[in-house]
Design a protein around this motif. Structure first.
Motif: not given
Length: 154
Positions: A32-55
């Protein structure tokens, strides 16, 4: 892990996966990096207090999250085992059995013929790379989960 952002710059993100799939994940995200595929954010879900909906609402790319399967409270999600990944959740929404779109902002990306930055499509760099390591894409399910890739196809 380094990744290209939607701003065209390189960013560093974090992803927690099961040790047994780490090499597969590095291979896929290297492609993905070699193809420059963009990713908005990459954080553990713990940064959202475990909320899948918030993530998902924050368009976050993540893997491990100890949670149940959406709509099936008796079964743990593959994310609970660290061998499933959701990528660019707004551009690649999940459509549940009732037709609801998760996250809601993803509804504008249901038309998969309309190309959008960060959208996963059949035959693209991500689907090919995941397939090469034996993972399956949820975008092929009857209730598509365009953001989801898993080692066992669930």
């Amino acid at each position: 892990m380094s990744h290209w952002g939607f701003d065209g710059k390189v960013h560093t993100g974090e992803m927690i996966v099961n040790e047994r799939v780490a090499k597969d994940v590095l291979y896929v995200f290297g492609k993905a990096f070699a193809a420059k595929f963009p990713i908005r954010k990459m954080r553990p879900v713990s940064a959202y207090n475990g909320s899948d909906h918030a993530s998902m609402a924050d368009d976050n790319t993540s893997a491990f999250n100890c949670r149940q399967v959406v709509g099936n409270p008796g079964r743990l999600s593959q994310h609970s085992y660290g061998d499933a990944i959701d990528i660019n959740t707004v551009e690649n929404p999940y459509v549940d059995w009732s037709g609801r779109v998760h996250p809601a902002a993803g509804a504008r990306h249901l038309d998969r013929w309309r190309r959008t930055k960060g959208m996963i499509r059949s035959g693209d760099v991500l689907t090919r790379a995941f397939r090469a390591v034996g993972w399956e894409w949820g975008g092929r399910w009857s209730n598509p989960d365009y953001q989801h890739f898993s080692r066992n196809g669930r």
